[in-house]
Design a protein around this motif. Structure first.
Motif, PDB file in Angstrom:
ATOM      1  N   UNK A   5       0.836  -1.208   0.000  1.00 38.49           N
ATOM      2  CA  UNK A   5       0.000   0.000   0.000  1.00 38.49           C
ATOM      3  C   UNK A   5       0.867   1.253   0.000  1.00 38.49           C
ATOM      4  N   UNK A   6       1.993   1.190   0.764  1.00 39.52           N
ATOM      5  CA  UNK A   6       2.902   2.340   0.763  1.00 39.52           C
ATOM      6  C   UNK A   6       3.436   2.575  -0.651  1.00 39.52           C
ATOM      7  N   UNK A   7       3.826   1.497  -1.326  1.00 39.30           N
ATOM      8  CA  UNK A   7       4.285   1.623  -2.708  1.00 39.30           C
ATOM      9  C   UNK A   7       3.215   2.248  -3.599  1.00 39.30           C
ATOM     10  N   UNK A   8       1.978   1.780  -3.418  1.00 40.04           N
ATOM     11  CA  UNK A   8       0.880   2.306  -4.238  1.00 40.04           C
ATOM     12  C   UNK A   8       0.732   3.808  -4.017  1.00 40.04           C
ATOM     13  N   UNK A   9       0.792   4.230  -2.751  1.00 44.02           N
ATOM     14  CA  UNK A   9       0.638   5.655  -2.446  1.00 44.02           C
ATOM     15  C   UNK A   9       1.793   6.447  -3.066  1.00 44.02           C
ATOM     16  N   UNK A  10       3.024   5.898  -2.947  1.00 42.49           N
ATOM     17  CA  UNK A  10       4.183   6.604  -3.504  1.00 42.49           C
ATOM     18  C   UNK A  10       4.065   6.730  -5.024  1.00 42.49           C
ATOM     19  N   UNK A  11       3.695   5.620  -5.678  1.00 36.63           N
ATOM     20  CA  UNK A  11       3.560   5.652  -7.147  1.00 36.63           C
ATOM     21  C   UNK A  11       2.532   6.695  -7.577  1.00 36.63           C
ATOM     22  N   UNK A  12       1.384   6.679  -6.881  1.00 33.56           N
ATOM     23  CA  UNK A  12       0.329   7.627  -7.246  1.00 33.56           C
ATOM     24  C   UNK A  12       0.778   9.059  -6.971  1.00 33.56           C
ATOM     25  N   UNK A  13       1.450   9.264  -5.825  1.00 35.72           N
ATOM     26  CA  UNK A  13       1.854  10.624  -5.454  1.00 35.72           C
ATOM     27  C   UNK A  13       2.885  11.182  -6.424  1.00 35.72           C
ATOM     28  N   UNK A  14       3.742  10.310  -6.938  1.00 33.41           N
ATOM     29  CA  UNK A  14       4.773  10.786  -7.872  1.00 33.41           C
ATOM     30  C   UNK A  14       4.212  10.922  -9.284  1.00 33.41           C
ATOM     31  N   UNK A  15       3.522   9.874  -9.745  1.00 30.92           N
ATOM     32  CA  UNK A  15       3.184   9.832 -11.166  1.00 30.92           C
ATOM     33  C   UNK A  15       1.870  10.511 -11.525  1.00 30.92           C
ATOM     34  N   UNK A  16       0.908  10.582 -10.602  1.00 34.37           N
ATOM     35  CA  UNK A  16      -0.347  11.242 -10.948  1.00 34.37           C
ATOM     36  C   UNK A  16      -0.121  12.722 -11.287  1.00 34.37           C
ATOM     37  N   UNK A  17       0.610  13.486 -10.438  1.00 32.62           N
ATOM     38  CA  UNK A  17       0.833  14.890 -10.807  1.00 32.62           C
ATOM     39  C   UNK A  17       1.639  15.041 -12.102  1.00 32.62           C
ATOM     40  N   UNK A  18       2.654  14.174 -12.274  1.00 29.02           N
ATOM     41  CA  UNK A  18       3.455  14.241 -13.505  1.00 29.02           C
ATOM     42  C   UNK A  18       2.575  13.988 -14.730  1.00 29.02           C
ATOM     43  N   UNK A  19       1.713  12.963 -14.616  1.00 27.07           N
ATOM     44  CA  UNK A  19       0.865  12.589 -15.749  1.00 27.07           C
ATOM     45  C   UNK A  19      -0.135  13.700 -16.065  1.00 27.07           C
ATOM     46  N   UNK A  20      -0.747  14.260 -15.022  1.00 25.31           N
ATOM     47  CA  UNK A  20      -1.740  15.309 -15.248  1.00 25.31           C
ATOM     48  C   UNK A  20      -1.071  16.547 -15.858  1.00 25.31           C
ATOM     49  N   UNK A  21       0.141  16.854 -15.364  1.00 19.54           N
ATOM     50  CA  UNK A  21       0.848  18.008 -15.904  1.00 19.54           C
ATOM     51  C   UNK A  21       1.211  17.777 -17.375  1.00 19.54           C
ATOM     52  N   UNK A  22       1.693  16.585 -17.678  1.00 15.15           N
ATOM     53  CA  UNK A  22       2.059  16.258 -19.062  1.00 15.15           C
ATOM     54  C   UNK A  22       0.831  16.343 -19.968  1.00 15.15           C
ATOM     55  N   UNK A  23      -0.312  15.874 -19.450  1.00 11.63           N
ATOM     56  CA  UNK A  23      -1.541  15.904 -20.239  1.00 11.63           C
ATOM     57  C   UNK A  23      -1.961  17.346 -20.517  1.00 11.63           C
ATOM     58  N   UNK A  24      -1.861  18.194 -19.491  1.00 13.60           N
ATOM     59  CA  UNK A  24      -2.233  19.609 -19.669  1.00 13.60           C
ATOM     60  C   UNK A  24      -1.339  20.274 -20.704  1.00 13.60           C
ATOM     61  N   UNK A  25      -0.055  19.883 -20.694  1.00 14.45           N
ATOM     62  CA  UNK A  25       0.876  20.511 -21.638  1.00 14.45           C
ATOM     63  C   UNK A  25       0.643  20.018 -23.055  1.00 14.45           C
ATOM     64  N   UNK A  26       0.220  18.757 -23.161  1.00 12.24           N
ATOM     65  CA  UNK A  26       0.084  18.193 -24.507  1.00 12.24           C
ATOM     66  C   UNK A  26      -1.164  18.707 -25.204  1.00 12.24           C
ATOM     67  N   UNK A  27      -2.268  18.831 -24.486  1.00 19.34           N
ATOM     68  CA  UNK A  27      -3.513  19.197 -25.162  1.00 19.34           C
ATOM     69  C   UNK A  27      -3.712  20.708 -25.190  1.00 19.34           C
TER      70      UNK A  27
END
Lengths: 270, 324
Positions: free
Chosen positions: A248-270
Motif C-alpha cells: 500500500x505504501x508503494x501504491x501511495x508513492x507511485x500515485x503521489x509521484x506519477x499522478x501529478x506528472x501525468x496530469x501536468x504532461x496531459x495539460x501541456x500536450x492538449x
C-alpha cells in the motif's frame, strides 16, 4: 437536413458540472471503452488467453523443475502471475489514451460540456473492470488446475482489493507514458521493456534463494516481490500484514509521484 | 449586427514558433466565415483557442457572448467542432458514436437514440449505422464527424478543413450540408486552404498567413483588391511566348506569369484589351486564347502573401488561368 436538426436551446446546464454529473460522464465514457471490446474481439483474447497461457506454460513446463511438482508450483506462482498480468494490463490505459490523443477523440471530448476529469476517469474505470475480469479468470483457471485458497473468501476479496488499488496507482505511470509517446505502439514497447524485466527479477516465478547473490539484493526490494508476497499471504497463507502494508505504501508513492506528472504532461500536450 | 464569434489580439506561441501573432476576428451570427490560409498559417490554432481547447497567451475571445476562458463551460454548450483534430471513435459504430455524445450531453437514453437515428438518416448513414466507423469511406467518416458535432444542436460550428482529402462528390455533399446548416441559422467558422471552398461557402473571408490576418472582406471585395481583372493570352505558337510576355508587360505595366503556354497578368484598366489586340496584330501573332476576367481568389492570395495557396490533394481543381 430537416428543420428539426437544429433548435437553439442547449441541453446541458449552464454551470460547470458537479460531482454527480462528472460521475455520470465517467460511467458513459467507461461504457464506451468497454463496448469497444464487442467490436474488437482480439482485445478480449488479449485479456483472457495470454494470462491463461502463462499459467499453463509455467505450471507444466517449469513446475516440476522448480517446486518438485506442477501442483506445488501453481500454489507458489499463481499469486505472482496475477501480479504480472495486472501490471501488463495497466498499459492498456496508456495505450487507449494515446490512441484518443493521436486520433483526435480526446479533443472532441474536451470540446463537450463535460467534467474535465471524466475522460481520464472513464478510461481508468473501464480498465479496472478489465483487470477484475482477468483476475477472476486467473483465479478460476487456477482453481480448476488445483489451486487451493488458504484464507477463504476473505483472503480472496482482500487480494482482489489490494491488487486493484495497486493497479490503479501504477496506471498513472501508464497514463504518463501514454501522454508522452507519439504513437500507441510505443506504450506497448515501453510495457514490454520495463514490466518484463521487472516481473522476472522478482520472486514471482522463482524463489529468491535460487538466484545469484547480487540479484537477490534487488529481488528483495523489488515492489513486484512485495506485492506478490502480499497476494501469497492473502490467497495461500503466511505473513500478510507486512507485505500488504508495504504494498500500500508503494501504491501511495507511485500515485503521489506519477499522478501529478501525468496530469501536468496531459495539460501541456492538449 | 450581432457577432457569434469575436476575437481580439489573439497570440499563441509554441516554444520559438508563433502560431498566432495577434488575430482579430468578428463573425456575424448566422453566416459562414472562412479562414483561408496555407498549411501552418495558424488556422487550426485559432479554432482550438475559440473552441476552448487551447489557451491563448494574449488577447481574448468570446463565442456566443461568453469568454472562451472564463466561461469555457458555457461556450462548450454552444459549439460543435469537426476537423482534423476532433474525431469520432473508429472502433464504435456510427450509432454508438452519436449515442455516446448524446449521453454525455445529458440526454436520456431513448432521446439520444432518437437523435442518433435522425442524424444518421439526415447524413445518409442509416445503412452503415451498425458498422464500426473504421469501415467507413473518407466521405462517410467526415459526415459522421459532422453529425457527432451536431448532436447537441450547436449554435456555432467550427469546421476545420472539413473537405481535405475528400473526393469531389463527397466534397459537394459536405458543402450542401453546410449550406443547409446556415439556412437553419447556425454560424459556421470554416478553415480551408482551398480558395474554391472559401469562395463558394463563405460570405466573408479572412486570409491568414504566418499567424496574422493579412486581408479580410467578402470574396468579391478581396478579388477587387488585386486590381480587379486578369488578362490571359495564349499564343497558338509557343515560339511567340517571349514576344507575348513583353507585350503583356508593356500594356499592363506589371510582370506577367507564364503557366505552360498561357500568359496572365493583372490589369486595372479594361481599355487594355484593344491595345493588346493591336500590338499582337502588329507582331503578327496568332492567339489561341485571349481573355479578360475577374481575378480568382488564388491571385488574391498570391498578391497578398507572395506565394500561391497549397494545392496538394486537390489535383481535380482546375485553376482559372490554367490552359484547358
Amino acid at each position: 437536413m430537416t428543420a428539426a436538426t437544429l433548435t437553439a436551446a442547449p441541453l446541458a446546464p449552464a454551470r460547470r458540472p458537479g460531482l454527480a454529473a462528472g460521475l455520470r460522464h465517467t460511467l458513459t465514457l467507461a461504457w464506451r471503452s468497454l463496448v469497444q471490446i464487442k467490436h474488437n474481439p482480439m482485445e478480449l483474447l488479449d485479456l483472457s488467453i495470454q494470462p491463461v497461457m502463462f499459467v499453463l506454460l509455467f505450471t507444466y513446463v517449469f513446475g516440476t523443475a522448480i517446486s518438485g511438482s506442477p501442483g506445488d508450483y501453481l500454489q507458489f506462482a499463481l499469486p505472482g502471475i496475477i501480479v504480472q498480468n495486472a501490471l501488463f494490463a495497466t498499459m492498456t490505459t496508456g495505450f487507449g489514451l494515446n490512441n484518443d490523443l493521436t486520433k483526435g477523440v480526446f479533443d472532441r471530448l474536451r470540446a463537450l460540456p463535460i467534467a474535465r476529469w471524466s475522460p481520464l476517469a472513464g478510461r481508468i474505470l473501464a480498465d479496472t473492470v478489465k483487470q477484475a475480469w482477468s483476475v477472476s479468470l486467473l483465479v478460476g483457471v487456477g482453481a480448476i488446475l488445483g489451486f487451493r485458497l488458504g484464507n477463504g473468501v476473505v483472503g480472496l476479496l482482500g487480494a482482489f482489493v489490494l491488487l486493484l488499488a495497486f493497479s490503479l496507482a501504477a496506471s498513472w505511470i501508464s497514463v504518463l507514458v501514454g501522454v508522452l509517446v507519439s504513437e500507441p505502439e510505443k506504450v506497448q514497447i515501453f510495457g514490454f521493456m520495463v514490466i518484463f524485466p521487472l516481473t522476472f527479477t522478482s520472486n514471482v516465478f522463482v524463489p529468491t534463494d535460487r538466484m545469484p547473490g547480487w540479484l537477490q539484493n534487488w529481488v528483495e526490494v523489488n515492489p513486484v516481490t512485495i506485492l506478490a508476497d502480499a497476494l501469497r499471504g492473502l490467497l495461500v497463507g503466511g505473513p500478510v500484514a507486512g507485505p500488504v502494508v508495504q504494498s500500500l505504501i508503494w501504491a501511495v508513492v507511485l500515485a503521489a509521484v506519477f499522478a501529478p506528472l501525468a496530469v501536468r504532461a496531459l495539460r501541456r500536450r492538449v | 449586427m450581432t457577432y457569434a464569434i469575436q476575437a481580439e489580439g489573439l497570440v499563441r506561441r509554441f516554444g520559438a514558433t508563433t502560431a498566432l501573432a495577434g488575430v482579430d476576428l468578428a463573425v456575424p451570427t448566422g453566416t459562414v466565415f472562412g479562414l483561408l490560409g496555407p498549411n501552418g498559417a495558424g488556422k487550426t490554432t485559432a479554432v482550438r483557442v475559440l473552441a476552448t481547447l487551447l489557451a491563448a497567451d494574449e488577447g481574448h475571445a468570446t463565442v456566443g457572448g461568453y469568454d472562451v476562458r472564463r466561461d469555457a463551460h458555457r461556450v462548450r454548450q454552444l459549439i460543435g467542432l469537426t476537423g482534423q483534430y476532433a474525431s469520432v471513435d473508429e472502433t464504435l459504430t456510427g450509432t454508438e458514436n452519436l449515442l455516446l455524445i448524446g449521453r454525455l450531453l445529458g440526454m436520456r437514453r431513448a432521446d439520444a437514440r432518437v437523435r442518433a437515428r435522425q442524424l444518421l438518416a439526415d447524413f445518409q448513414l442509416s445503412d452503415a449505422a451498425d458498422r464500426a466507423a473504421k469501415t467507413y469511406s473518407g466521405g462517410m467518416r467526415r459526415r459522421l464527424d459532422l453529425a457527432a458535432s451536431l448532436v447537441g444542436r450547436p449554435q456555432v460550428l467550427f469546421l476545420d478543413e472539413p473537405t481535405t482529402g475528400l473526393d469531389p462528390r463527397s466534397r459537394n455533399e459536405l458543402w450542401d450540408i453546410v449550406r443547409g446548416l446556415v439556412a437553419d441559422g447556425v454560424t459556421v467558422l470554416l478553415t480551408t486552404q482551398y480558395l474554391e471552398e472559401a469562395d463558394l461557402l463563405a460570405s466573408e473571408i479572412a486570409v491568414v498567413d504566418h499567424g496574422q490576418v493579412i486581408a479580410q472582406g467578402t470574396p468579391e471585395e478581396l478579388k477587387a483588391k488585386t486590381g480587379g481583372q486578369i488578362l490571359t493570352v495564349r499564343p497558338a505558337d509557343a515560339g511567340d511566348l517571349p514576344t507575348v510576355v513583353s507585350i503583356a508587360a508593356e500594356v499592363a505595366g506589371a510582370t506577367p506569369e507564364v503557366a505552360q503556354t498561357t500568359v496572365t497578368v493583372p490589369v486595372n484598366d479594361p481599355g487594355v484589351l484593344p491595345a493588346v489586340v493591336r500590338r499582337l496584330d502588329q507582331a503578327e501573332i496568332t492567339v489561341a486564347e485571349l481573355a479578360l476576367r475577374g481575378s480568382s481568389l488564388d491571385e488574391v492570395f498570391l498578391s497578398l502573401t507572395g506565394h500561391r495557396a497549397e494545392q496538394d490533394g486537390r489535383s481535380d481543381v482546375e485553376l482559372e488561368w490554367m490552359p484547358a
